[in-house]
Design an enzyme around this catalytic site. Structure first.
Site, PDB file in Angstrom:
ATOM      1  N   HIS A 294       0.937  -1.401   0.118  1.00 15.78           N
ATOM      2  CA  HIS A 294      -0.097  -0.024  -0.154  1.00 15.78           C
ATOM      3  C   HIS A 294       0.956   1.151  -0.119  1.00 15.78           C
ATOM      4  O   HIS A 294       0.331   2.305  -0.027  1.00 15.78           O
ATOM      5  CB  HIS A 294      -1.030  -0.199   1.286  1.00 15.78           C
ATOM      6  CG  HIS A 294      -1.981   1.016   1.000  1.00 15.78           C
ATOM      7  ND1 HIS A 294      -2.513   1.824   1.731  1.00 15.78           N
ATOM      8  CD2 HIS A 294      -3.341   0.789   0.378  1.00 15.78           C
ATOM      9  CE1 HIS A 294      -3.515   2.785   1.538  1.00 15.78           C
ATOM     10  NE2 HIS A 294      -4.166   1.977   0.583  1.00 15.78           N
ATOM     11  N   HIS A 523      -8.618  11.362   0.236  1.00 17.21           N
ATOM     12  CA  HIS A 523      -7.577  10.226   0.310  1.00 17.21           C
ATOM     13  C   HIS A 523      -6.284  10.289   0.867  1.00 17.21           C
ATOM     14  O   HIS A 523      -5.698   9.500   1.035  1.00 17.21           O
ATOM     15  CB  HIS A 523      -7.630   9.794  -1.143  1.00 17.21           C
ATOM     16  CG  HIS A 523      -7.148   8.402  -1.402  1.00 17.21           C
ATOM     17  ND1 HIS A 523      -5.629   8.022  -1.435  1.00 17.21           N
ATOM     18  CD2 HIS A 523      -7.642   7.139  -1.420  1.00 17.21           C
ATOM     19  CE1 HIS A 523      -5.552   6.721  -1.749  1.00 17.21           C
ATOM     20  NE2 HIS A 523      -6.748   6.191  -1.469  1.00 17.21           N
TER      21      HIS A 523
END
Length: 583
Positions: A294, A523
């Site tokens: 990630h 985000h």
């Protein structure tokens, strides 16, 4: 009866002094306001009456011209004091005194004004034109380094020509359609190792459909990946190659690109078909189920050094155009021959993380050093001594013994334990802001809060546990966002995770009025400890609020388990004032 004109004790003049910029008179008696109406652009971070200067009879009789300053806007201001070069930050409702020669920044690092005598105002213009040295050069230069990065003059001295190779990239950037002024991006677009603090700030990413003032100082991917790049290492979870190559044409001209990703097998097959021939794909091993790669970062090798970037966006269109995102970046030079074996904490952080990724090695031919093998040891060749952040990473596995505090929130705990903070942060709250919520329990949330509450005050007292606020948008925020309900795809969490009873006391609503991003769903992931508008530390990261990302202690705290790869840039309290003016 004729009305008397109020007497003036001095003027506020812009730094640098523009002939077209009106000087603002400061009254001997009564109030003078400075705010948004005095700016050349409509920046809503600055209130209409942002500060008030209160004159008095005592001020008019003083040689210093001291007037009281009161902050009435929501965002803090900074005063640079005459002679001492001390920077003082004042928040809403706070007061201080302003003397001749002092400089006000309406937003830290932005919109600078000098307070001058009535008969000395002309000296500012003379200094800017090089006609004299009547004002303090050091003070003027310091303001130029920290003033609004949208002002062209501040960056004329930041430009560095990297040879003919840069010219084609500059031509490409001119054709890149943006709504905000581009001059403020030149220190980013050109690799430059500099002490100029304006080039080292955290940045917000550009968002389509926002007014120009909201994109002031923001960046696009084409601004970050610029110049004569020899090697690029891109780290992400998701990637859209077609969009990436069209949004950032400079990538097509880089001789060697390594893409570290977390895509599924189907995604990998598609990338193999579409990738340029000189690109290498790598997906790090995931030893524990339900983990992901990630991390979101970039490493760009130039003839003169390396650029390190930590950011929050996947390499896809929507995340670089429609959402609130952020990045940190800094350029570092090659080490000199006599410093090859000198290490820094940042170097250890970076090399440790690259080594565990087990990326394929490849050879390159660099203009400055000839043939080189790109692996973790290669990045020991750069001088990171001026790094303004620490690099923290999460690496999947079961970590014990000396590795217990090597990754995740345990490394953050270890770094904070070595930090000294002002006593105002004793038991001050924490803020967790992210885009996806994992399956949490109150015990683990306390564990994370305990790590983030580490550190000591000046008199060696532990800071104490801070209560966290969990910042997340509401359903109504998503519905009214720039993307509508589609924005919810990046705000992932099962309903049962969100509705856990113990979380109710921690919820705080997403809001970003001062940057114009209330409707640009976040985000970005940020974590901080704060007191009012003062920050003890600040963390920008790819990590959401989950055990998988941050890690969790097991076996009576003797084992630390992490599922996913993540990367974090940690900014300590000593740099907060200079490097976070725009977030």
């Amino acid at each position: 009866m004729t009305q008397q004109t109020p007497a003036t004790i001095g003027f506020l003049v812009t730094i640098p002094r523009y002939e077209s910029s009106p000087k603002i008179p400061v009254l001997k008696e009564g109030d003078t306001f400075l705010g948004r109406c005095h700016l050349s652009i409509d920046d809503k971070r600055v209130s209409r009456k942002h500060i008030k200067l209160c004159g008095s009879s005592s001020a008019s009789s003083s040689n210093t011209g001291a007037v009281e300053i009161v902050v009435e806007g929501q965002n803090p201001v900074v005063i640079l004091s005459l002679g001492s070069h001390e920077r003082r930050k004042l928040c809403l409702g706070e007061r201080s005194f302003l003397k001749f020669g002092d400089i006000i920044e309406l937003i830290p690092g932005s919109y600078s004004y000098m307070y001058v005598k009535v008969d000395n105002e002309c000296k500012i213009l003379e200094t800017e034109k090089g006609m004299g040295k009547r004002m303090c050069d050091d003070r003027i230069e310091n303001v130029k380094r920290n003033r609004q990065i949208a002002e062209d003059e501040a960056f004329a001295r930041c430009l560095q020509d990297e040879g003919e190779g840069n010219k084609s990239f500059r031509a490409q950037s001119k054709s890149y359609n943006v709504s905000a002024p581009r001059n403020h991006l030149q220190p980013i677009q050109h690799f430059r190792v500099s002490k100029d603090q304006s080039a080292l700030k955290f940045r917000l990413m550009r968002v389509q459909s926002l007014p120009p003032w909201a994109n002031t100082s923001s960046v696009s991917i084409g601004d970050v990946i610029q110049g004569n790049i020899q090697v690029a290492i891109l780290s992400t979870y998701m990637v859209d190659l077609d969009w990436l190559l069209s949004a950032c044409p400079a990538l097509k001209n880089i001789p060697h690109v390594l893409l570290i990703h977390g895509e599924s097998d189907a995604g990998v097959d598609l990338m193999k078909k579409n990738k340029p021939a000189n690109w290498i794909l790598h997906k790090p091993q995931l030893p524990i189920s339900y983990g992901t790669h990630h991390s979101k970062a970039m490493i760009l090798v130039y003839p003169k050094g390396v650029r390190i970037i930590v950011h929050t966006a996947n390499l896809i269109h929507s995340e670089w155009n429609n959402k609130s995102q952020g990045l940190w970046m800094q350029d570092f030079p090659w080490k000199s021959r006599d410093c090859l074996h000198v290490k820094s904490p940042f170097e250890n952080d970076l090399v440790d993380y690259i080594s565990v990724l087990k990326c394929p090695e490849f050879s390159v031919n660099l203009p400055t050093m000839g043939s080189a093998l790109i692996n973790s040891s290669f990045f020991k060749k750069f001088d990171y001594s001026n790094a303004v952040v620490r690099l923290i990473a999460s690496v999947p596995g079961y970590h014990i013994g000396p590795n217990l505090k090597r990754w995740g929130h345990m490394k953050l705990r270890a770094i904070l334990d070595d930090c000294i903070f002002d006593k105002e942060f004793h038991r001050s709250p924490l803020a967790f802001q992210f885009s996806s919520l994992g399956s949490l329990d109150e015990k683990w949330l306390s564990e994370l809060a305990f790590s983030m509450s580490s550190g000591f005050t000046n008199n060696k007292i532990p800071l104490g546990l801070g209560k966290p606020l969990i910042v997340w948008p509401t359903v109504e925020d998503v519905r009214c966002s720039l993307e509508g309900y589609a924005a919810g795809n990046s705000l992932a969490s099962p309903q049962k995770n969100v509705e856990r009873e113990f979380l109710k006391k921690y919820w705080a609503r997403w809001k970003s009025s001062h940057t114009g991003r209330c409707r640009a769903m976040p985000h970005i992931k940020t974590y901080t400890r704060y007191d009012g508008q003062n920050l003890a530390w600040f963390l920008l990261t790819s990590a959401n609020l989950s055990k998988a990302a941050w890690g969790s202690l097991q076996k009576n705290n003797s084992q630390f388990m992490i599922r996913s790869y993540e990367v974090y840039s940690f900014l300590s309290h000593t740099h907060i004032l200079f490097f976070l003016p725009n977030i």
